[in-house]
Design an enzyme around this catalytic site. Structure first.
Site, PDB file in Angstrom:
ATOM      1  CB  SER A  33       3.345   1.943   5.709  1.00  0.00           C
ATOM      2  OG  SER A  33       2.204   2.183   6.458  1.00  0.00           O
TER       3      SER A  33
ATOM      4  CG  ASP B 233       0.108  -3.868   2.780  1.00  0.00           C
ATOM      5  OD1 ASP B 233       0.033  -3.158   3.791  1.00  0.00           O
ATOM      6  OD2 ASP B 233       0.640  -3.497   1.694  1.00  0.00           O
TER       7      ASP B 233
ATOM      8  CG  HIS C  89      -0.315   0.362   2.489  1.00  0.00           C
ATOM      9  ND1 HIS C  89       0.232  -0.582   3.353  1.00  0.00           N
ATOM     10  CD2 HIS C  89      -0.117   1.577   3.069  1.00  0.00           C
ATOM     11  CE1 HIS C  89       0.741   0.040   4.397  1.00  0.00           C
ATOM     12  NE2 HIS C  89       0.532   1.358   4.263  1.00  0.00           N
TER      13      HIS C  89
END
Lengths: 440, 251
Positions: B201, B100, B39
């Site tokens: 992330s 992900d 993502h």
């Protein structure tokens, strides 16, 4: 009279043969064959009226101005002179036949039909070289040296060093351009071992194929006019090889054996107007010309199957000890062969052996190599070791490990002979400064 | 990183700082691969990002080898040759972060050193690291107290049993809609403010494998509900080893 065509053979018949011959007949034949032959005549059939001394009918034969006989009668008759199988041979190349018949062939009132004769002649080679054939006043001169008969003639020749003169019989010393091309042979002064003639200008040329070396061996006796003080003022024997004078000889001391190292040798023999020396004789032989013994330029050079002697067209092969390269000039050679040339030299010079160099080893990304022996030494059998930039990389090698040796092929190889360079792979999960908690 | 500490140089030498659609993190694998969260490359609900990976590869900036953002920018970025997004990842499903995980191949291998080293992947048979309470470390350049960090921070967090994660998630409003798949695990504290946050992330959750003495990446910072208010959710790397190796080894 009928001249007989000068064939080399033929028949002669009495008039009307094989019918009875006529009365009152006189016939003559002149047989003439080419020079160099003699005539041989025989009667195949003979039947003439017999009579005492062949008074009535007869055949008369003449050759070389001689009478060869007067013949008549029948085979087995008591009177007459039958020729039977007799061979009439001339000394020259002519023969004359004469036939004579009288006015009758009666015997007690009966006519006898005598058939006459059939004669066969042929030319037979005259061996002019046979002394027995030369009759006393033979106008032909004899061959001075050698006589060679052939069918129909003969010719003369002369000993080496002599030339047949224009009379085709006599020989005069002729040694101004004697040529010898056999691999070995003899040559000598004219008349050897009798004293040689005066005023000679002899040139004996020995010409052999390239690559041969002529060896001259003087035989005994060796005797050329000389002078105590002055070197060969009267008669000289000069030996030249390819224009280069090898020596000038005279006197009684033989030059022995001379290795000319050449395939072309000229022997010049000059004599003055007097002298009684017996001259010289040479037995020449030849052998393949020799080349110098190959000598290696260094201790790493190997000459395969070294021979004690190298001669024309021989060759030698050079290689190097393992780990060394054949170098000629700046050229690396895969192989080397030198051939002994016709002039006794090698067709190319000896190469040298240089140690194999492997060059700088392949760089190792994220690593390095180090020389185990002498730094920077990339010679054959040098050893390097690869290592990675630890602890961040670790080395991955083939089964041959991280040490590489300079191989004879000029490559760096590991213990298994593999050339593949190791790799430095990242080391994961090993931080230099890992988190460590102290306080609890 | 919330409730964390400043990372010393060389403590997390695998840490990458990425700028693709904003700040993100990643981890060096080998000497030319960056492991990150899908993502960070294809954000959820991003309008217009046509997902042209070639284009994204051209635009992506990856920094390595330092703990200071300023330093990293000064050292310059590492251009990206190719991007691989896991096929299960669906950028259009806002509540589902399954799959992900992504790999970015650098155009040029990097030279490793004390401040730049790859992280190991877990051994496919070793699921110990996902047991309840197993401590791990997460580093990142993400937000701390509403401020983006200029330094690399890290925090130590325990992995949490799946049921606990699930119950916690169901107790959260938004959490009810979130997908908690087999390919995720959660870590952190329900009430202590120690957590990862936006900007982290793609960074990896690592544990020290006592057996091998090596640091191993077991998770990738993926999602959470708020920051520091409970558990964070991580992509479970052990479930993607074949995918990762298939790409890295193929190359």
């Amino acid at each position: 009279s009928s001249p007989v065509p000068s064939k080399l053979y033929g028949e002669i018949r009495s008039p009307g043969y094989p019918k009875p011959y006529p009365n009152n007949n006189i016939s003559t034949w002149d047989i003439h064959i080419p020079k160099g032959y003699v005539l041989k005549l025989t009667f195949r059939y003979f039947d003439l009226e017999p009579s005492e001394s062949c008074f009535y009918d007869y055949v008369k034969i003449k050759a070389d101005k001689k009478n060869l006989g007067r013949y008549c009668g029948q085979l087995g008759s008591n009177t007459g002179n039958h020729p039977g199988r007799k061979e009439f041979v001339s000394k020259g190349n002519r023969m004359h036949l004469a036939f004579h018949s009288d006015f009758s062939n009666e015997d007690n009132g009966t006519v006898i039909p005598y058939k006459g004769f059939l004669a066969y002649y042929q030319a037979v080679d005259l061996d002019e070289c046979d002394p027995n054939n030369a009759d006393e006043k033979d106008e032909r001169p004899q061959c001075q040296h050698f006589c060679h008969n052939y069918v129909g003639g003969y010719f003369c020749s002369c000993r080496a060093g002599y030339q047949l003169q224009s009379d085709h019989h006599t020989c005069k010393v002729e040694c101004s351009s004697e040529l010898f091309t056999e691999a070995s042979g003899y040559l000598s002064s004219p008349e050897y071992p009798q004293p040689y003639p005066e005023d000679l200008q002899c040139n004996y040329s020995i010409r052999l194929q390239k690559g041969l070396s002529i060896i001259l061996k003087f035989l005994e006796p060796f005797e050329i006019d000389d002078h105590q003080q002055v070197h060969c003022p009267y008669d000289q024997l000069k030996i030249q090889a390819r224009g280069r004078e090898i020596g000038e000889f005279c006197g009684k001391k033989s030059p022995g054996s001379i290795e000319t190292n050449s395939n072309e040798v000229d022997i010049l023999f000059f004599t003055d107007e007097s002298g009684f020396s017996r001259g010289w004789k040479i037995h020449y032989t030849s052998e393949k010309i020799r080349c110098p013994q190959p000598v290696p330029l260094d201790q790493f050079t190997i000459i395969t199957d070294m021979q004690p002697v190298y001669q024309f067209q021989d060759y030698f092969v050079v290689s190097c000890k393992t780990g060394y390269n054949l170098i000629q000039g700046n050229q690396k050679l895969l192989s080397f062969t030198a051939v002994c040339q016709a002039d006794g030299t090698w067709h190319q010079s000896m190469p040298r052996c240089e140690i194999v160099k492997c060059g700088t080893p392949a760089n190792l990304t994220n690593g390095a190599f180090s020389y185990v022996n002498k730094p920077g030494n990339d010679n054959y059998q040098s050893v390097i070791a690869y290592r990675c930039n630890e602890p961040y990389y670790h080395i991955v090698t083939g089964t041959g490990g991280e040490r590489f040796t300079c191989s004879p092929e000029g490559t760096w190889v590991d213990q298994d002979g593999q050339t593949r360079t190791p790799a430095c792979l990242p080391v994961c999960g090993k931080p230099d400064n890992p988190v460590t908690e102290i306080q609890r | 990183i919330l409730g964390g500490k400043r990372a010393a140089l060389g403590s997390f030498p695998w840490q990458a700082l990425t700028h693709i659609h904003g700040r993100g993190g990643g981890a060096l694998l080998g000497d030319r691969w960056i492991l990150t969260a899908a993502h960070t490359i294809l954000p959820k609900g991003a309008v217009g990002s046509n997902g042209d990976l070639e284009q994204l590869a051209q635009e992506a900036n990856v920094f390595l080898g330092h703990t200071s953002v300023e330093e990293l920018h000064r050292m310059g970025n590492h251009p990206v040759r190719r991007i691989f997004i896991h096929p299960d990842y669906n950028p259009n499903d806002e509540y589902n972060f399954n799959g992900d995980i992504a790999l970015m191949e650098l155009k040029h291998p990097v030279t490793l050193g004390p401040t730049l080293l790859p992280i190991c992947l877990p051994d496919s048979a070793n699921t110990t690291f996902y047991r309840d309470g197993h401590m791990g470390y997460v580093s990142g350049f993400g937000v701390e107290k509403n401020f983006i960090s200029n330094e690399l921070k890290y925090v130590s967090l325990p992995s949490i049993a799946r049921d606990t994660c699930r119950r916690w998630l169901l107790s959260k409003g938004t959490g009810k809609r979130m997908v908690f798949s087999e390919n995720m695990f959660c870590a952190g504290f329900p009430r202590v403010i120690q957590d990862t946050c936006q900007g982290d992330s793609g960074s990896v959750f690592t544990v020290l494998d006592a057996q091998s003495g090596r640091w191993v990446a077991t998770g990738i910072v993926s999602w959470g509900i708020g920051c520091g208010k409970g558990y964070g959710f991580y992509t479970k790397i052990i479930n993607y080893l074949d995918w990762i190796k298939g790409i890295v080894r193929e190359d």
